[in-house]
Motif scaffolding. Structure first.
Motif, short mmCIF file in Angstrom:
data_model
loop_
_atom_site.label_atom_id
_atom_site.label_comp_id
_atom_site.label_asym_id
_atom_site.label_seq_id
_atom_site.Cartn_x
_atom_site.Cartn_y
_atom_site.Cartn_z
N PHE A 315 31.65 34.30 126.49
CA PHE A 315 30.78 35.47 126.44
C PHE A 315 30.44 36.02 127.82
O PHE A 315 30.00 37.16 127.95
CB PHE A 315 29.52 35.14 125.64
N LEU A 346 25.05 39.68 115.88
CA LEU A 346 24.10 38.66 116.34
C LEU A 346 23.05 38.38 115.28
O LEU A 346 22.65 37.22 115.08
CB LEU A 346 23.45 39.11 117.64
N TRP A 349 24.68 36.14 112.70
CA TRP A 349 24.94 34.78 113.17
C TRP A 349 23.65 33.98 113.36
O TRP A 349 23.65 32.76 113.20
CB TRP A 349 25.74 34.82 114.46
N THR A 350 22.56 34.66 113.70
CA THR A 350 21.29 33.94 113.79
C THR A 350 20.71 33.69 112.41
O THR A 350 20.12 32.64 112.15
CB THR A 350 20.28 34.71 114.66
N SER A 354 24.11 29.97 112.64
CA SER A 354 25.21 29.68 113.55
C SER A 354 24.78 29.76 115.01
O SER A 354 25.29 29.03 115.86
CB SER A 354 26.36 30.67 113.30
N TRP A 355 23.88 30.67 115.30
CA TRP A 355 23.37 30.87 116.66
C TRP A 355 21.86 30.76 116.66
O TRP A 355 21.20 31.04 115.64
CB TRP A 355 23.73 32.27 117.16
N SER A 356 21.31 30.41 117.82
CA SER A 356 19.87 30.51 118.00
C SER A 356 19.51 31.91 118.45
O SER A 356 20.36 32.62 119.04
CB SER A 356 19.38 29.50 119.03
N ASP A 359 19.99 32.22 122.22
CA ASP A 359 21.38 32.42 122.65
C ASP A 359 21.84 33.85 122.37
O ASP A 359 22.58 34.45 123.16
CB ASP A 359 22.29 31.42 121.95
N ALA A 360 21.44 34.40 121.23
CA ALA A 360 21.82 35.77 120.89
C ALA A 360 21.28 36.75 121.92
O ALA A 360 22.00 37.65 122.38
CB ALA A 360 21.31 36.13 119.50
N ASP A 361 20.03 36.59 122.31
CA ASP A 361 19.44 37.48 123.32
C ASP A 361 20.16 37.34 124.66
O ASP A 361 20.41 38.33 125.36
CB ASP A 361 17.96 37.16 123.50
N ARG A 362 20.50 36.11 125.01
CA ARG A 362 21.15 35.87 126.30
C ARG A 362 22.54 36.50 126.32
O ARG A 362 22.93 37.14 127.31
CB ARG A 362 21.24 34.36 126.55
N VAL A 363 23.31 36.35 125.25
CA VAL A 363 24.66 36.91 125.19
C VAL A 363 24.60 38.44 125.18
O VAL A 363 25.43 39.11 125.83
CB VAL A 363 25.41 36.37 123.97
#
Length: 381
Positions: A315, A346, A349-350, A354-356, A359-363
């Motif tokens: 990413f 995102l 996936w959250t 699958s994602w936190s 992590d979604a905000d960071r990506v």
């Protein structure tokens, strides 16, 4: 959803027209084709055309999906300057990296200068130097075949020293195709190729258009020596290119040859080879993948295409752009489709675990602008 104030860096774009447009000229700028539409068809009847009426109509005080005639009439009544200002500023772009290889739209007029674009968009603007344009400018003066290669080196060195230049770009895909020999050509080979090309120009005249593969390779390796990121057109474009020769996987030999130098290679656009571009960015540390142009033209399907890019790529190697050219509408449309597509992925996936959320905000921040700021050494955060 992505935060509406997420700072976006448009790492590859062009300037826009400053004057009014006819309906036909407006529609022409919604396609990569340089041909008129087939009888009974309209370039407004495309994913991009629908996206313009969805996302840009409210910016001009109209209802989303208003008829094209109403949109164009409102655009005319506001005037080009006001419509352009509204559209560009609504895109929410803080920084634009502008390819200066195009200075006009044939048949429609000149593009805004970089200071004019920066003012209209209320954004920071940086310059991307197009390699082939500089090489053709060198050939416009008196040159000898023997000195042409060195003349190009000097001209490119000077061009990238201009304030605000952060990268170079090649349109090798258009001029020959990406299937070139990967190694640096010898001085003798460059001189011989220059002799062939310059003699052809003397004999046949016509527009200066550098297509000789040896000279194109010389430009690429000159760019490697300069050390700035190199943007490379890949995938679809206007009918001037042959699509299968714009597959980024054809660059694998060159990518391997450049790897020891560590110079970043940015694969633009990609579609329909966006998965190949993502793979190359996944396995080579100096390769990056772009999602510009592809998302705008895929419109309502942008989420599906973006999901394919994000299947394997790290990413920190993905870059947002609009590749806007000519029409100011292409800036807010590109930004809106990117925001909507990425937010949809995102959120999904959250939601399924699958994602936190962190992590979604960071990506989102990485792809939206942080990756570009790091890659191009841009100021700010």
């Amino acid at each position: 959803m992505l935060p509406p104030d997420l700072p976006l860096v448009d790492h590859h774009c062009h300037s826009v027209l400053g004057g009014d447009l006819s309906a036909a000229a407006f529609a022409r700028l919604l396609t990569e084709s340089d041909r008129p539409p087939a009888p009974g068809t309209d370039y407004l009847d495309t994913q991009l055309g629908f996206a313009v009426r969805r996302h840009c109509a409210p910016l001009l005080d109209l209802e989303p999906h208003c008829p094209p005639e109403a949109y164009l009439e409102r655009r005319r009544s506001l005037g080009a300057a006001e419509a352009t200002r509204r559209l560009l500023r609504a895109a929410g772009l803080r920084t634009l990296l502008v390819d200066t290889g195009l200075v006009e739209v044939p048949g429609a007029g000149p593009l805004l200068s970089l200071p004019e674009l920066a003012s209209a968009a209320s954004a920071e603007v940086h310059r991307v130097v197009r390699l082939e344009t500089v090489a053709e400018e060198v050939a416009q003066g008196w040159v000898s075949a023997r000195s042409y290669g060195d003349d190009c080196v000097r001209a490119l060195t000077g061009a990238v020293q201009d304030a605000g230049t952060v990268a170079v770009k090649s349109v090798l895909a258009y001029r020959h195709g990406l299937d070139v020999e990967p190694d640096r050509p010898s001085e003798a080979a460059v001189a011989h190729a220059a002799g062939e090309w310059l003699a052809q120009l003397d004999q046949h005249g016509g527009p200066l258009r550098l297509t000789h593969p040896v000279l194109l390779r010389h430009l690429l390796w000159t760019a490697v020596d300069l050390g700035l990121p190199i943007q490379l057109h890949t995938g679809f474009g206007d009918p001037d290119l042959t699509l299968h020769r714009a597959d980024p996987s054809l660059l694998t030999g060159f990518i391997r040859a450049v790897e020891p130098r560590g110079v970043p290679l940015v694969l633009l656009h990609g579609y329909p080879y966006h998965r190949q571009a993502a793979y190359l960015a996944a396995v080579y540390p100096h390769v990056y993948a772009d999602v510009g142009l592809t998302l705008s033209h895929s419109g309502a399907r942008a989420g599906a295409v973006l999901a394919e890019v994000l299947e394997v790529v790290p990413f920190g190697k993905v870059l947002f752009s609009t590749d806007a050219y000519g029409l100011p509408e292409l800036y807010p449309v590109g930004a809106a489709l990117f925001r909507h597509a990425l937010a949809g992925l995102l959120d999904g996936w959250t939601a399924d675990g699958s994602w936190s959320a962190a992590d979604a905000d960071r990506v989102a921040a990485l792809i939206g602008g942080a990756n570009a700021r790091r890659l191009y050494a841009l100021p700010g955060r």
